[in-house]
Design an enzyme around this catalytic site. Structure first.
Site, PDB file in Angstrom:
ATOM      1  N   LYS A 122      -1.476  24.052  36.635  1.00  0.00           N
ATOM      2  CA  LYS A 122      -2.351  24.376  35.943  1.00  0.00           C
ATOM      3  C   LYS A 122      -3.317  25.206  36.778  1.00  0.00           C
ATOM      4  CE  LYS A 122      -4.582  24.503  31.833  1.00  0.00           C
ATOM      5  NZ  LYS A 122      -3.993  23.921  30.452  1.00  0.00           N
ATOM      6  N   ASP A 162      -5.604  29.641  28.909  1.00  0.00           N
ATOM      7  CA  ASP A 162      -6.310  28.263  28.398  1.00  0.00           C
ATOM      8  C   ASP A 162      -7.709  29.030  28.023  1.00  0.00           C
ATOM      9  OD1 ASP A 162      -6.023  25.115  28.277  1.00  0.00           O
ATOM     10  OD2 ASP A 162      -7.851  25.497  29.406  1.00  0.00           O
TER      11      ASP A 162
HETATM   12  P1  NDP Z   1     -11.065  29.602  23.977  1.00  0.00           P
HETATM   13  O1  NDP Z   1     -11.711  29.937  25.443  1.00  0.00           O
HETATM   14  O2  NDP Z   1     -10.093  30.569  23.009  1.00  0.00           O
HETATM   15  O3  NDP Z   1     -11.816  28.760  23.053  1.00  0.00           O
HETATM   16  C1  NDP Z   1     -12.648  27.879  23.732  1.00  0.00           C
HETATM   17  C2  NDP Z   1     -13.809  27.242  22.643  1.00  0.00           C
HETATM   18  O4  NDP Z   1     -14.304  25.999  22.864  1.00  0.00           O
HETATM   19  C3  NDP Z   1     -14.921  27.995  22.589  1.00  0.00           C
HETATM   20  O5  NDP Z   1     -15.459  28.201  21.209  1.00  0.00           O
HETATM   21  C4  NDP Z   1     -15.778  27.648  23.589  1.00  0.00           C
HETATM   22  O6  NDP Z   1     -17.046  27.924  23.180  1.00  0.00           O
HETATM   23  C5  NDP Z   1     -15.739  26.366  23.091  1.00  0.00           C
HETATM   24  N1  NDP Z   1     -16.079  25.373  24.662  1.00  0.00           N
HETATM   25  C6  NDP Z   1     -15.387  25.687  25.720  1.00  0.00           C
HETATM   26  N2  NDP Z   1     -16.062  24.974  26.736  1.00  0.00           N
HETATM   27  C7  NDP Z   1     -16.840  24.190  26.046  1.00  0.00           C
HETATM   28  C8  NDP Z   1     -18.050  23.264  26.568  1.00  0.00           C
HETATM   29  N3  NDP Z   1     -18.101  22.814  27.801  1.00  0.00           N
HETATM   30  N4  NDP Z   1     -18.652  22.651  25.444  1.00  0.00           N
HETATM   31  C9  NDP Z   1     -18.754  23.325  24.169  1.00  0.00           C
HETATM   32  N5  NDP Z   1     -17.870  24.215  23.834  1.00  0.00           N
HETATM   33  C10 NDP Z   1     -17.082  24.594  24.710  1.00  0.00           C
HETATM   34  O7  NDP Z   1      -9.811  28.316  24.520  1.00  0.00           O
HETATM   35  P2  NDP Z   1      -8.761  27.542  23.571  1.00  0.00           P
HETATM   36  O8  NDP Z   1      -8.981  27.716  22.151  1.00  0.00           O
HETATM   37  O9  NDP Z   1      -7.260  28.266  24.175  1.00  0.00           O
HETATM   38  O10 NDP Z   1      -8.861  26.132  24.466  1.00  0.00           O
HETATM   39  C11 NDP Z   1      -9.825  25.139  23.774  1.00  0.00           C
HETATM   40  C12 NDP Z   1      -9.062  23.803  24.031  1.00  0.00           C
HETATM   41  O11 NDP Z   1      -7.553  23.680  23.688  1.00  0.00           O
HETATM   42  C13 NDP Z   1      -9.021  23.513  25.465  1.00  0.00           C
HETATM   43  O12 NDP Z   1      -9.283  21.925  25.896  1.00  0.00           O
HETATM   44  C14 NDP Z   1      -7.555  23.743  25.931  1.00  0.00           C
HETATM   45  O13 NDP Z   1      -7.334  23.349  27.156  1.00  0.00           O
HETATM   46  C15 NDP Z   1      -7.002  23.365  24.747  1.00  0.00           C
HETATM   47  N6  NDP Z   1      -5.575  23.792  24.735  1.00  0.00           N
HETATM   48  C16 NDP Z   1      -5.145  25.242  24.739  1.00  0.00           C
HETATM   49  C17 NDP Z   1      -3.981  25.725  24.518  1.00  0.00           C
HETATM   50  C18 NDP Z   1      -3.822  27.080  24.154  1.00  0.00           C
HETATM   51  O14 NDP Z   1      -2.610  27.511  23.990  1.00  0.00           O
HETATM   52  N7  NDP Z   1      -4.763  27.954  24.314  1.00  0.00           N
HETATM   53  C19 NDP Z   1      -2.896  24.718  24.624  1.00  0.00           C
HETATM   54  C20 NDP Z   1      -3.199  23.493  24.548  1.00  0.00           C
HETATM   55  C21 NDP Z   1      -4.571  22.917  24.836  1.00  0.00           C
HETATM   56  P3  NDP Z   1     -17.772  29.043  24.225  1.00  0.00           P
HETATM   57  O15 NDP Z   1     -17.370  30.285  23.826  1.00  0.00           O
HETATM   58  O16 NDP Z   1     -19.231  29.104  24.034  1.00  0.00           O
HETATM   59  O17 NDP Z   1     -17.437  28.745  25.449  1.00  0.00           O
HETATM   60  O1  2IT Z   2      -3.050  23.365  27.939  1.00  0.00           O
HETATM   61  C1  2IT Z   2      -1.975  23.802  27.407  1.00  0.00           C
HETATM   62  O2  2IT Z   2      -0.961  23.254  27.190  1.00  0.00           O
HETATM   63  C2  2IT Z   2      -2.031  25.441  27.579  1.00  0.00           C
HETATM   64  N1  2IT Z   2      -3.200  25.793  27.995  1.00  0.00           N
HETATM   65  C3  2IT Z   2      -0.973  26.081  27.326  1.00  0.00           C
HETATM   66  C4  2IT Z   2       0.035  26.258  28.578  1.00  0.00           C
HETATM   67  C5  2IT Z   2       1.273  27.467  28.411  1.00  0.00           C
HETATM   68  O3  2IT Z   2       1.747  27.375  29.485  1.00  0.00           O
HETATM   69  O4  2IT Z   2       1.347  27.741  27.511  1.00  0.00           O
END
Ligand code: NDP
Ligand code: 2IT
Length: 449
Positions: A122, A162
């Site tokens: 990561k 992420d």
């Molecule tokens: P995005 O950046 O697309 O969206 C993140 C969302 O979470 C936004 O709405 C953001 O609000 C909110 N957020 C982030 N930090 C905080 C915080 N400290 N407090 C409150 N709200 C918060 O990210 P993703 O949707 O990709 O990721 C969301 C979660 O999913 C994370 O935990 C990530 O690690 C996990 N994840 C993502 C994957 C992927 O493929 N993208 C795969 C597996 C897990 P704001 O805009 O105000 O910051």
């Molecule tokens: O937390 C996760 O699994 C991710 N942000 C996606 C990682 C990836 O390599 O697609």
């Protein structure tokens, strides 16, 4: 085992999230070590909790005003026993080494569960893309890649998105990598469709989280039809979780960002979700605007004085946390249970605190931990890597079917591992045990390296 956690705490006392992630895994794999004495002699816990490599670097870039800004960049290459390091990049002001290490550690077990050959890593930066111009984001990404490129490669380490890293950032990062290496390879996943991306990758994490929950529900002969769901976040994972829930007959009543959350009792339908996608992905606006557009919804700003999140205090059957770590604490878990929630599927990484998880497990609800429930994202990243290697692109149905199969298989693996160790129905223990055993056995096969 407690000694190992203490050792890790003493060595890096400020890495709280890493301690939390390690503690959870170590607690649940204890019976595996009891059954396999050679694991202790081989110090597998000490080895698996120490990254193979950590890279930290300066990222200088110039703001539109001409001001020079310096951020810190990270890549933690945690474990390569079963494949090249694989895992996302997070750009958020809260990013520090402890957060990246916890995410890399989780990723090792998650990637192991996907059935694909991917190790865990990561990275990211404390850079905040919010409020920055496209030109500033581009210059930052170029500077970040000017250092990262020497540590990654399609057979070495393959980053993805992420929090704060989506298609725009992956594009800028890929462009700089290609220029520096003079190579067009699948070194990043989450690429756009017309230059090597995979269909369904944007949807994969959210869809996968819902597929996993649907599998859990099917053990009780139930479906999402007519069920009310609380979803947090409004980014990539929250959007496609909502899309799939709507498709399967669920009613999503909440979404959030760091400023606050909306509650729409009537349910967020496809048209409203389309509005959210435009708002968040194109205009990069705030979720509060939803309540201006749809006055039947109530917007509640985040109150830092509260010791709980009111989003989790509504009547519902399902909860899908899709924002960030530790967004459900012990009080929130109590509220969820009191409100009738009995399905929790984690789109985010480590969204529940240990106090919250204890309540889910004690109450025997259907609790799908992040490293199983959100593995669909990285699984389709693995499929993107496979397509890149073959230089061809699979149709949407094919990728979606493979994703469904992988989520089904992860669900079955968790249940089997839990059964095998006398903790039937405990998906968290099952995920940790199954992920752990596969990686540890590969490490032992490969000798002391
Ligand atoms: P995005 O950046 O697309 O969206 C993140 C969302 O979470 C936004 O709405 C953001 O609000 C909110 N957020 C982030 N930090 C905080 C915080 N400290 N407090 C409150 N709200 C918060 O990210 P993703 O949707 O990709 O990721 C969301 C979660 O999913 C994370 O935990 C990530 O690690 C996990 N994840 C993502 C994957 C992927 O493929 N993208 C795969 C597996 C897990 P704001 O805009 O105000 O910051
Ligand atoms: O937390 C996760 O699994 C991710 N942000 C996606 C990682 C990836 O390599 O697609």
């Amino acid at each position: 085992m407690e000694q190992i956690v203490e050792l890790i705490k003493n060595r890096d006392p400020e890495q709280f999230e890493f301690h939390q992630a390690v503690h959870e895994v170590i607690e649940t794999v204890k019976p595996v070590l009891d059954r396999n004495p050679e694991y202790r002699q081989q110090a597998v816990l000490e080895r698996i909790t120490e990254p193979e490599r950590v890279v930290m670097f300066r990222v200088p870039w110039m703001a539109d005003s001409g001001q020079v800004v310096v951020n810190r960049g990270f890549r933690v290459e945690m474990n390569s026993a079963i494949g090249p390091y694989k895992g996302g990049l997070r750009f958020h002001p809260s990013v520090n080494l402890g957060i990246i290490k916890f995410l890399a550690f989780e990723q090792v077990f998650k990637n192991s569960l996907t059935t694909l050959a991917m190790g865990g890593g990561k990275g990211g930066s404390d850079f905040d893309p919010k409020g920055k111009s496209d030109a500033e984001v581009m210059r930052f990404c170029q500077s970040f890649m000017a250092e990262l490129y020497r540590h990654i490669g399609p057979n070495t380490d393959v980053p993805a998105g992420d929090i704060g890293v989506g298609a725009r950032e992956i594009g800028y990062l890929f462009g700089m990598y290609k220029k520096l290496k003079n190579e067009f390879t699948g070194v990043l996943t989450g690429k756009s469709l017309n230059w090597g991306g995979s269909l369904i990758r944007p949807e994969a994490t959210g869809y996968g989280t819902v597929y996993f929950a649907a599998e859990m529900l099917s053990t009780r002969s139930e479906t999402f039809e007519g069920k009310t769901c609380l979803v947090s976040g409004s980014g990539n994972v929250a959007q496609f979780t909502t899309e799939k829930l709507i498709e399967l007959g669920g009613k999503v009543v909440t979404l959030s960002d760091s400023s606050g959350y909306i509650y729409d009792e009537a349910g967020i339908d496809s048209e409203k979700l389309h509005y959210v996608m435009q708002l968040k992905n194109i205009r990069r606006g705030r979720i509060s605007e939803y309540a201006d557009k749809y006055p039947e919804a109530v917007y509640t700003p985040t109150d830092p004085q509260l010791d709980y999140n009111p989003l989790w205090d509504h009547k519902a059957e399902c909860a899908m946390p899709c924002a960030t770590q530790n967004e459900i604490n012990g009080v929130d878990a109590g509220n969820l249970l009191r409100n009738g929630v009995y399905v929790v599927s984690e789109g985010a990484n480590m969204p529940a605190t240990p106090e919250a998880i204890d309540q889910f497990i004690d109450n025997q609800i259907l609790y799908g931990p992040g490293k199983a429930a959100n593995a669909g994202g990285v699984a389709v990243s693995g499929l993107e890597m496979a397509q890149n290697s073959m230089r061809l692109a699979w149709p949407r149905e094919e990728v979606d079917n493979r994703l469904k199969q992988i989520m089904k298989s992860i669900h079955a693996t968790c249940l089997e591992a839990a059964d095998g160790y006398g903790v039937s129905g405990n998906y968290m223990a099952g995920a940790n045990i199954a992920g752990f055993v596969k990686v540890v056995n590969a490490m032992l096969d490969q000798g002391l390296v």
